[in-house]
Design a protein around this motif. Structure first.
Motif, PDB file in Angstrom:
ATOM      1  N   ILE A 118       0.771  -1.338  -0.011  1.00 58.59           N
ATOM      2  CA  ILE A 118       0.086   0.136   0.086  1.00 58.59           C
ATOM      3  C   ILE A 118       0.932   1.410   0.109  1.00 58.59           C
ATOM      4  O   ILE A 118       0.656   2.197  -0.728  1.00 58.59           O
ATOM      5  CB  ILE A 118      -1.009   0.044   1.155  1.00 58.59           C
ATOM      6  CG1 ILE A 118      -2.052  -1.043   1.277  1.00 58.59           C
ATOM      7  CG2 ILE A 118      -1.818   1.450   1.239  1.00 58.59           C
ATOM      8  CD1 ILE A 118      -2.804  -1.359   2.540  1.00 58.59           C
ATOM      9  N   VAL A 119       1.692   1.351   1.091  1.00 53.30           N
ATOM     10  CA  VAL A 119       2.801   2.492   0.931  1.00 53.30           C
ATOM     11  C   VAL A 119       3.349   2.667  -0.287  1.00 53.30           C
ATOM     12  O   VAL A 119       3.742   3.713  -0.729  1.00 53.30           O
ATOM     13  CB  VAL A 119       3.805   2.320   2.149  1.00 53.30           C
ATOM     14  CG1 VAL A 119       4.596   3.248   2.462  1.00 53.30           C
ATOM     15  CG2 VAL A 119       2.818   2.399   3.367  1.00 53.30           C
TER      16      VAL A 119
ATOM     17  N   LYS B 123       3.113   5.903  -2.852  1.00 54.70           N
ATOM     18  CA  LYS B 123       4.154   6.799  -2.541  1.00 54.70           C
ATOM     19  C   LYS B 123       4.648   7.221  -1.192  1.00 54.70           C
ATOM     20  O   LYS B 123       4.727   8.598  -1.133  1.00 54.70           O
ATOM     21  CB  LYS B 123       4.249   7.947  -3.642  1.00 54.70           C
ATOM     22  CG  LYS B 123       3.914   7.748  -5.147  1.00 54.70           C
ATOM     23  CD  LYS B 123       4.937   6.580  -5.849  1.00 54.70           C
ATOM     24  CE  LYS B 123       4.258   6.194  -7.261  1.00 54.70           C
ATOM     25  NZ  LYS B 123       4.965   5.324  -7.835  1.00 54.70           N
ATOM     26  N   GLY B 124       4.529   6.547  -0.200  1.00 52.06           N
ATOM     27  CA  GLY B 124       4.615   6.862   1.021  1.00 52.06           C
ATOM     28  C   GLY B 124       5.763   6.577   1.681  1.00 52.06           C
ATOM     29  O   GLY B 124       6.760   6.065   0.860  1.00 52.06           O
TER      30      GLY B 124
ATOM     31  N   ALA C 146     -11.274   3.990   3.496  1.00 49.25           N
ATOM     32  CA  ALA C 146     -10.105   3.543   3.039  1.00 49.25           C
ATOM     33  C   ALA C 146      -9.936   2.872   1.870  1.00 49.25           C
ATOM     34  O   ALA C 146      -8.760   2.947   1.276  1.00 49.25           O
ATOM     35  CB  ALA C 146      -9.717   2.503   4.255  1.00 49.25           C
ATOM     36  N   GLY C 147     -10.924   1.893   1.432  1.00 47.68           N
ATOM     37  CA  GLY C 147     -10.706   1.207   0.315  1.00 47.68           C
ATOM     38  C   GLY C 147     -10.761   2.031  -1.039  1.00 47.68           C
ATOM     39  O   GLY C 147     -10.226   1.471  -2.054  1.00 47.68           O
TER      40      GLY C 147
ATOM     41  N   MET D  43      -1.819   8.846   0.655  1.00 51.77           N
ATOM     42  CA  MET D  43      -1.430   8.578   2.000  1.00 51.77           C
ATOM     43  C   MET D  43      -2.336   9.226   2.937  1.00 51.77           C
ATOM     44  O   MET D  43      -3.008   8.888   3.817  1.00 51.77           O
ATOM     45  CB  MET D  43      -0.096   8.652   2.427  1.00 51.77           C
ATOM     46  CG  MET D  43       0.808   7.861   1.450  1.00 51.77           C
ATOM     47  SD  MET D  43       0.538   5.991   2.025  1.00 51.77           S
ATOM     48  CE  MET D  43       0.979   6.121   3.840  1.00 51.77           C
ATOM     49  N   GLY D  44      -2.660  10.650   2.836  1.00 51.40           N
ATOM     50  CA  GLY D  44      -3.334  11.594   3.635  1.00 51.40           C
ATOM     51  C   GLY D  44      -4.843  10.957   3.693  1.00 51.40           C
ATOM     52  O   GLY D  44      -5.556  11.055   4.828  1.00 51.40           O
ATOM     53  N   MET D  45      -5.431  10.668   2.636  1.00 51.95           N
ATOM     54  CA  MET D  45      -6.694  10.008   2.679  1.00 51.95           C
ATOM     55  C   MET D  45      -6.972   8.783   3.277  1.00 51.95           C
ATOM     56  O   MET D  45      -7.848   8.499   4.111  1.00 51.95           O
ATOM     57  CB  MET D  45      -7.404  10.025   1.211  1.00 51.95           C
ATOM     58  CG  MET D  45      -8.635   9.578   1.031  1.00 51.95           C
ATOM     59  SD  MET D  45      -9.220   9.781  -0.901  1.00 51.95           S
ATOM     60  CE  MET D  45     -11.072   9.079  -0.598  1.00 51.95           C
TER      61      MET D  45
END
Length: 564
Positions: free
Chosen positions: A73-74, A78-79, A129-130, A135-137
């Protein structure tokens, strides 16, 4: 003497020889206008419990199913390592800050309605979330999920305490521990399969039908009396508690990354958080008619020590285990599915330990020895895990995880049980949520601080190794979550080694906190579990002081005499 009184006397004198039937749920309580009804049978309790267990399962699943998906996910969003930590911390923060509020509301409103409201909030967070695009959202959606999870984690314990006596509660708490273990073991497996097949977004969608089923089952099977008391909501106390805890959690989450631990920002955040909590303490003690956290609860030694132990267990449990998935994927190069399979050792131990200790405690009425044994094994398991690195054999890691799992299974639910056994039914929601609150607070602190330590150590090691290899790097290269498959072999080995040694380091940091939990548990005074729902019920039945233990009996009599 009536048959009921005779039975209670027999249960108190020979607890192992007289099995205790579940206590009435719809019984007359102070302020209740509904009267009383027949006791619930074991079957009726299990039917009601099924919806509660489904709710607890989906709450726990929301955390565990994401654990193996987080590296993917990250990377997709681009986290950074900081973002990785905050996806976990956001849920823990809102869950922690609102847990005591949910518990207090349960003392004043319909518990069934509150559980269903918590499920709806959780569903809303899962949908957002889905569909997250940044990343903020995603972090914001996880915060919404945390509101619902906070309600479910607090309310499930409260509802069970309203249906079942402490003596029988060990048995049903074992079911909770088993569900926790099931969610913990199935979550990573399901999450790994979803990530490897249909994409990580379905990790958030998959819990929606389970939550919906839990909502319907609760509507059909959970029937509790609504205690009619004057509703006086402590808005000032709730706001100050949430604000103070949130500010301090933000501080420990960002310190060391966005600013130094000793800096103007750190000083400002700590000052604001401490002042808010000091003001909350004053409001709870002097102003609020119905405080969110009644400070009188802390006059009881068991509550104080169990609460302190819960903080330490939270730090050790959440802070250490949340990074196991990262260890297996980034230090061992496993796929999300393979990493999920590796959790079976820990969860198997938790599952067996929780069920076994719960049944033994219900049969004997004694619980302290299992708390002492559980925290001891937690210390041993964490000490063993502190030795791992990228080259550690998987058999060694599995054994260490199993030992830690057995310790957690004998510890988590029984700390709540010890507090509930010493608490009046009118304060049951607040008391139960206090233990959950401080365990979650410890977990939030542990995840934040240990995440900062891991990020800093990985960044330092990677930068040093890359420089030694003659490879230029920027700060972002060493702090972001890498996609190992895209890296050249030598560079991949550097990242795997860095994450492996950092993982062992954070387990070593968790060991002293587990030792402190063990010390707290050793000083808890064991009180045999009651065979009635409320502590005043024993006194009204004329049980002797030794049946309740001298110190607690005298304090309860004084408390009863002080109330109109």
């Amino acid at each position: 003497m009536s048959q009921t009184e005779a039975r209670h006397r027999a249960d108190a004198e020979h607890p192992a020889e007289h099995p205790v039937d579940p206590a009435p749920v719809d019984r007359a309580v102070p302020g209740d206008q509904s009267g009383s009804a027949a006791p619930m049978s074991h079957r009726e309790i299990l039917q009601a419990l099924s919806g509660l267990l489904l709710a607890m399962f989906v709450a726990m699943l929301s955390s565990t199913i994401v654990s193996n998906a987080l590296p993917r996910i990250v990377a997709d969003l681009k986290g950074s390592q900081s973002g990785y930590t905050w996806v976990v911390v956001a849920t823990l923060l809102t869950m922690t800050a609102t847990t005591p509020i949910w518990g207090k509301l349960a003392d004043q409103f319909s518990k069934k309605l509150l559980v269903q409201v918590a499920l709806v909030i959780f569903l809303a967070g899962s949908v957002v979330a889905g569909v997250s695009q940044s990343m903020g959202m995603l972090i914001g959606a996880r915060a919404i999920q945390g509101l619902g999870v906070g309600g479910l984690s607090a309310l499930v314990q409260v509802v069970i305490a309203s249906m079942v006596t402490p003596r029988e509660r060990g048995r049903y708490s074992g079911y909770l521990g088993a569900v926790f273990a099931l969610a913990t073991v199935s979550g990573p497996l399901i999450g790994g399969l979803i990530v490897d097949s249909i994409g990580w977004r379905w990790c958030f969608f998959v819990g929606i039908p389970v939550a919906a089923v839990a909502f319907v089952v609760l509507q059909r099977t959970l029937h509790l009396p609504v205690v009619k008391r004057p509703v006086r909501i402590d808005y000032a106390g709730a706001t100050l508690i949430v604000g103070g805890v949130s500010v301090l959690l933000v501080w420990v989450s960002l310190a060391g990354k966005n600013y130094d631990w000793i800096s103007g920002w750190s000083l400002a955040l700590v000052a604001v958080g401490v002042l808010a909590l000091a003001a909350a303490t004053y409001v709870e003690a002097k102003v609020a008619a119905e405080p969110v956290i009644p400070l009188r609860l802390f006059r009881d030694r068991t509550t104080v020590l169990a609460t302190a132990a819960s903080i330490m267990v939270g730090i050790a449990m959440f802070g250490a285990t949340v990074y196991l998935a990262q260890y297996f994927q980034l230090a061992k190069g496993m796929s999300p599915t393979h990493a999920g399979l590796m959790t079976i050792a820990m969860v198997g131990g938790l599952f067996v330990s929780s069920l076994t200790t719960g049944r033994i405690i219900s049969r004997t009425g004694l619980w302290k020895r299992y708390l002492v044994g559980g925290t001891t094994l937690l210390v041993v398991g964490l000490a063993l895990l502190s030795r791992i690195d990228a080259s550690t054999p998987l058999v060694y890691t599995g054994v260490a995880m199993a030992v830690m799992g057995v310790g957690l299974g004998a510890t988590m639910q029984n700390l709540v049980l010890a507090v509930q056994n010493n608490t009046r039914q009118a304060d049951m929601g607040a008391a139960s949520s206090v233990v959950s609150f401080f365990r979650s607070l410890g977990g939030s602190i542990g995840v934040s601080v240990l995440g900062a330590v891991l990020s800093s150590q990985v960044a330092s090691t990677v930068t040093e190794k890359l420089a030694a290899a003659g490879v230029p790097s920027s700060g972002g290269d060493s702090t972001s979550i890498p996609d190992l498959d895209s890296l050249p072999g030598p560079i991949r080995a550097i990242f795997e080694g860095a994450f492996g040694s950092a993982a062992g380091h954070i387990f070593a940091i968790a060991v002293p906190f587990a030792v402190l939990a063990l010390i707290c548990v050793l000083f808890i005074k064991e009180v045999p579990l009651r065979t009635t729902i409320d502590v005043e019920d024993e006194l009204s039945l004329g049980l002797e002081p030794q049946d309740v233990t001298g110190e607690r009996a005298e304090s309860r009599r004084e408390d009863v005499g002080a109330r109109p």
